[in-house]
Design a protein around this motif. Structure first.
Motif, PDB file in Angstrom:
ATOM      1  N   UNK A   1      17.823   7.482 -13.270  1.00 20.24           N
ATOM      2  CA  UNK A   1      18.062   7.576 -14.105  1.00 20.24           C
ATOM      3  C   UNK A   1      19.367   7.268 -15.007  1.00 20.24           C
ATOM      4  N   UNK A   2      20.135   7.034 -15.820  1.00 26.69           N
ATOM      5  CA  UNK A   2      21.419   7.022 -16.512  1.00 26.69           C
ATOM      6  C   UNK A   2      21.618   8.363 -16.690  1.00 26.69           C
ATOM      7  N   UNK A   3      22.649   8.642 -15.929  1.00 25.46           N
ATOM      8  CA  UNK A   3      23.053  10.165 -17.271  1.00 25.46           C
ATOM      9  C   UNK A   3      24.078  10.318 -18.102  1.00 25.46           C
ATOM     10  N   UNK A   4      23.713  10.708 -19.133  1.00 26.40           N
ATOM     11  CA  UNK A   4      24.858  10.778 -20.341  1.00 26.40           C
ATOM     12  C   UNK A   4      25.723  12.074 -20.487  1.00 26.40           C
ATOM     13  N   UNK A   5      26.634  12.406 -20.948  1.00 26.11           N
ATOM     14  CA  UNK A   5      26.833  13.517 -20.672  1.00 26.11           C
ATOM     15  C   UNK A   5      27.958  13.133 -22.400  1.00 26.11           C
TER      16      UNK A   5
ATOM     17  N   UNK B   1      11.684  16.375 -18.805  1.00 25.76           N
ATOM     18  CA  UNK B   1      11.622  17.298 -18.900  1.00 25.76           C
ATOM     19  C   UNK B   1      12.729  17.824 -18.546  1.00 25.76           C
ATOM     20  N   UNK B   2      13.159  19.659 -17.786  1.00 21.69           N
ATOM     21  CA  UNK B   2      14.446  20.176 -18.513  1.00 21.69           C
ATOM     22  C   UNK B   2      15.149  20.464 -16.807  1.00 21.69           C
ATOM     23  N   UNK B   3      16.131  20.960 -16.453  1.00 24.05           N
ATOM     24  CA  UNK B   3      16.559  21.662 -15.729  1.00 24.05           C
ATOM     25  C   UNK B   3      17.944  22.506 -15.941  1.00 24.05           C
ATOM     26  N   UNK B   4      17.883  23.872 -15.542  1.00 27.55           N
ATOM     27  CA  UNK B   4      18.446  24.386 -15.990  1.00 27.55           C
ATOM     28  C   UNK B   4      18.206  26.032 -14.775  1.00 27.55           C
ATOM     29  N   UNK B   5      20.065  26.125 -14.702  1.00 28.26           N
ATOM     30  CA  UNK B   5      19.969  27.376 -13.940  1.00 28.26           C
ATOM     31  C   UNK B   5      21.584  27.599 -14.219  1.00 28.26           C
TER      32      UNK B   5
ATOM     33  N   UNK C   1      15.120   5.540 -18.301  1.00 23.35           N
ATOM     34  CA  UNK C   1      15.198   7.245 -18.156  1.00 23.35           C
ATOM     35  C   UNK C   1      16.379   7.702 -18.914  1.00 23.35           C
ATOM     36  N   UNK C   2      16.955   8.382 -18.891  1.00 22.17           N
ATOM     37  CA  UNK C   2      18.169   8.930 -19.468  1.00 22.17           C
ATOM     38  C   UNK C   2      17.967  10.916 -18.717  1.00 22.17           C
ATOM     39  N   UNK C   3      19.461  11.105 -18.014  1.00 17.42           N
ATOM     40  CA  UNK C   3      19.221  12.442 -17.848  1.00 17.42           C
ATOM     41  C   UNK C   3      20.607  12.623 -18.674  1.00 17.42           C
ATOM     42  N   UNK C   4      20.079  13.619 -19.681  1.00 15.79           N
ATOM     43  CA  UNK C   4      21.694  14.805 -20.422  1.00 15.79           C
ATOM     44  C   UNK C   4      21.938  15.579 -19.928  1.00 15.79           C
ATOM     45  N   UNK C   5      23.089  15.720 -19.867  1.00 16.54           N
ATOM     46  CA  UNK C   5      23.175  16.529 -18.695  1.00 16.54           C
ATOM     47  C   UNK C   5      24.639  16.940 -19.006  1.00 16.54           C
TER      48      UNK C   5
ATOM     49  N   UNK D   1      20.298  19.978 -18.157  1.00 14.90           N
ATOM     50  CA  UNK D   1      20.080  18.634 -17.879  1.00 14.90           C
ATOM     51  C   UNK D   1      17.887  18.976 -19.092  1.00 14.90           C
ATOM     52  N   UNK D   2      18.600  17.012 -19.422  1.00 14.40           N
ATOM     53  CA  UNK D   2      16.930  17.243 -19.889  1.00 14.40           C
ATOM     54  C   UNK D   2      17.377  16.185 -20.004  1.00 14.40           C
ATOM     55  N   UNK D   3      15.766  15.095 -19.877  1.00 13.78           N
ATOM     56  CA  UNK D   3      15.522  13.611 -18.896  1.00 13.78           C
ATOM     57  C   UNK D   3      13.774  13.502 -20.037  1.00 13.78           C
ATOM     58  N   UNK D   4      14.758  12.514 -20.757  1.00 12.92           N
ATOM     59  CA  UNK D   4      14.288  11.559 -22.411  1.00 12.92           C
ATOM     60  C   UNK D   4      13.888  10.360 -21.530  1.00 12.92           C
ATOM     61  N   UNK D   5      12.779   9.859 -22.429  1.00 12.89           N
ATOM     62  CA  UNK D   5      12.946   8.627 -22.211  1.00 12.89           C
ATOM     63  C   UNK D   5      11.989   7.563 -23.808  1.00 12.89           C
ATOM     64  N   UNK D   6      12.212   6.877 -23.965  1.00  8.80           N
ATOM     65  CA  UNK D   6      11.580   6.234 -25.392  1.00  8.80           C
ATOM     66  C   UNK D   6      11.950   7.519 -26.534  1.00  8.80           C
ATOM     67  N   UNK D   7      12.285   8.793 -26.551  1.00  9.64           N
ATOM     68  CA  UNK D   7      12.470   9.666 -27.477  1.00  9.64           C
ATOM     69  C   UNK D   7      11.556  10.760 -27.018  1.00  9.64           C
ATOM     70  N   UNK D   8      10.647  10.658 -25.945  1.00  3.88           N
ATOM     71  CA  UNK D   8      10.137  11.713 -25.545  1.00  3.88           C
ATOM     72  C   UNK D   8      10.732  12.695 -24.761  1.00  3.88           C
TER      73      UNK D   8
END
Length: 583
Positions: A103-107, A56-60, A23-27, A46-53
């Motif tokens: 999750x693993x953070x990605x930026x 969830x999303x987080x934005x504020x 599970x990656x969380x791209x921030x 931020x967008x949470x992805x796993x296996x290309x899917x």
């Protein structure tokens, strides 16, 4: 060692963590400036992805608590009026950390984003969770060439990978674009054999031409547990290793995740990979040790020279003494060890000399030499630290008592050495001579640890045959036959099968091992330690023990914990420099 039944499945550690299951969380953050110490966050996406899917999303928007500079407003489009009603970072940060938990953070350009997040945690006195972090900018520099992209800006990579969302310096949009860039980079990394999170985190650069050219050497490698041997054109072993999943491990040598200079050099020389399938991880570990000791491959560093181990020997002569030797012989002498170096053996010998007044001269002493006056003058005798048998001041019977005392210490009862050392340590500590007390503690530790190891190995070596089993991953059993400390056979029992026929077959085909002198007569100390660790692992059951498996009641194991605690407490500054508790 003939395996019985099918090979067991490797562990998840050997397989790694496939990227498809991570599970990656791209921030992405927008801020008031470039300094995490002086500036503040204005937006988190931020967008949470796993296996290309997308999961969830987080934005504020975030109220930075300070004015937004005009050039930042021009760059991001975020105005002061937009953040007036936004929540402060004290409210946003806990929600984001919960969103990204586990999750693993990605930026893109991760040090920038991570710096602001860490600063926000520090300002709130909140511990930073320290997740694994992937930097897409850094990854792109390693995977893409200048011919493909002129730079590794997010906008450039978005055009190259044709992302669905165009980055526009707004947090959520940039995070969505980074997700597509990340997936594009994953495809590139897969071409280099990077398939797991561990390989991705250790990825540094593209494989060398030799690594790419010789990737075919891993094609015929099985997936079973076992040992692999890289060989040159003449069939000489270059490197020996083990793995619970041979193909995955061997393939990693031909990917960018393998960055060791020596191993990359070895790949350039290697012409083939020979494998030995093993029934269990223990068999693979033992075979690896034996092959390294036998062939001494130039690119192996661990255990290349087991023969360099040294022993402390109480000699068998009219006036025995303690000698440091490199070989154990069947000569009625008593041996303690093996020690990893001569220095450690000398410290252990000094600890015994502190407790027992044995002679420390090196010549062979006989009654004739003494009567003829050819033994010389005993300096230690003048200091009261030796009975001076070389000068005839100590009779053979009186000296024999000291020799018997030393023999009892080396074979089991270490209390005299420990008592003498601790008394001297306490006396020196009371005199505030902490450096000398610490030196005595180190001397005692060398003896205790060496004696404990010797007693463990001697106990195992004294067992004519030991059969043990441990549950396997597939529901069956791992079986091992150990004779005089040497792994004589390894096999498996299939699930739901009656184990005894397999035990009997394995025992019947096991290697014949004869007893011998010393603590490690028929196997290296390293092999016996491997066997002991396996026997001490959870789930192991003893099927048969032909002999007595025990350690002396007053042996070194009884005080080794005290030694280890003394060092641990010293490291924690909870004891004085002599190793004595201060509270």
């Amino acid at each position: 060692m003939a395996p019985v039944g099918p090979a067991v499945q490797g562990t998840l550690d050997d397989l790694g963590t496939p990227l498809v299951g991570v599970t990656f969380v791209v921030v992405d953050l927008e801020t008031t400036g470039g300094s995490a110490r002086d500036d503040a966050i204005t937006e988190i996406g931020a967008v949470k992805v796993r296996g290309g899917e997308v999961l969830g999303e987080f934005g504020t928007l975030v109220d930075p608590g300070m004015p937004i500079p005009p050039f930042i407003t021009v760059l991001t489009g975020i105005t002061q009026q937009m953040v007036v009603a936004a929540p402060p970072v004290e409210q946003v940060l806990p929600a984001f950390l919960e969103f990204a938990r586990g999750a693993v953070l990605v930026a893109h350009n991760a040090p920038f984003d991570m710096g602001f997040l860490k600063a926000a945690c520090a300002a709130q006195e909140r511990p930073w969770p320290a997740p694994a972090v992937v930097d897409t900018a850094d990854l792109a520099r390693r995977l893409l060439t200048r011919d493909e992209v002129p730079n590794c800006k997010l906008s450039t990579l978005a055009r190259f990978f044709r992302t669905a969302t165009e980055p526009c310096h707004r947090a959520l949009a940039d995070a969505k674009a980074t997700v597509d860039v990340l997936h594009g980079l994953f495809e590139r990394a897969g071409a280099f054999g990077v398939e797991s999170l561990e390989e991705l985190m250790s990825f540094s650069r593209a494989p060398t031409p030799e690594q790419r050219r010789k990737r075919h050497l891993a094609d015929a490698v099985p997936t079973s547990p076992g040992v692999y041997i890289f060989e040159d054109a003449r069939g000489e072993p270059l490197y020996v290793g083990k793995s619970g999943r041979l193909r995955t491990r061997v393939r990693s040598y031909f990917t960018a995740s393998e960055t060791r200079r020596g191993i990359r050099e070895m790949i350039g020389i290697a012409e083939r990979v020979r494998t030995i399938v093993c029934a269990s991880a223990l068999e693979a570990e033992v075979r690896e040790l034996r092959l390294i000791a036998a062939h001494k491959p130039r690119y192996n560093r661990r255990s290349r020279h087991p023969e360099r181990a040294v022993w402390l020997k109480l000699t068998s002569e009219p006036f025995p003494r303690l000698s440091i030797v490199r070989e154990v012989r069947d000569d009625d002498s008593v041996y303690l060890g093996p020690f990893g170096s001569t220095r450690v053996a000398e410290e252990a010998r000094a600890a015994v000399h502190d407790a027992v007044p044995l002679r420390q001269c090196t010549q062979r002493l006989t009654l004739r030499v003494i009567s003829e006056g050819r033994a010389g003058t005993c300096v230690l005798g003048e200091l009261g630290r030796c009975g001076a048998p070389c000068e005839g001041r100590q009779s053979p019977d009186a000296y024999a008592e000291h020799a018997a005392h030393a023999r009892a210490i080396l074979t089991g009862d270490v209390r005299p050495v420990v008592t003498a050392a601790r008394a001297r340590i306490d006396r020196l500590a009371e005199q505030l001579r902490y450096e000398e007390a610490a030196a005595l503690r180190d001397r005692l530790a060398a003896f205790v640890r060496g004696a404990a190891r010797c007693q463990r190995l001697s106990s195992l070596a004294g067992i004519a045959q030991l059969v043990a089993a441990r549950p396997a991953f597939d529901g069956g059993w791992e079986l091992h036959v150990v004779r005089h400390g040497r792994l004589a056979a390894a096999g498996t029992v299939p699930p739901h099968a009656h184990p005894m026929p397999y035990v009997e077959a394995l025992v019947a085909t096991a290697e014949t091992v004869r007893p011998g002198p010393g603590a490690a007569p028929r196997a290296s100390a390293e092999e016996m330690e491997c066997v002991l660790r396996w026997l001490d692992s959870p789930g192991v059951r003893l099927v048969e023990v032909d002999g007595t498996w025990s350690c002396p009641a007053h042996g070194a194991e009884s005080v080794r914990r005290w030694i280890d605690d003394a060092y641990r407490d010293t490291d924690s500054r909870m004891v004085d420099r002599a190793g004595r508790p201060t509270r």
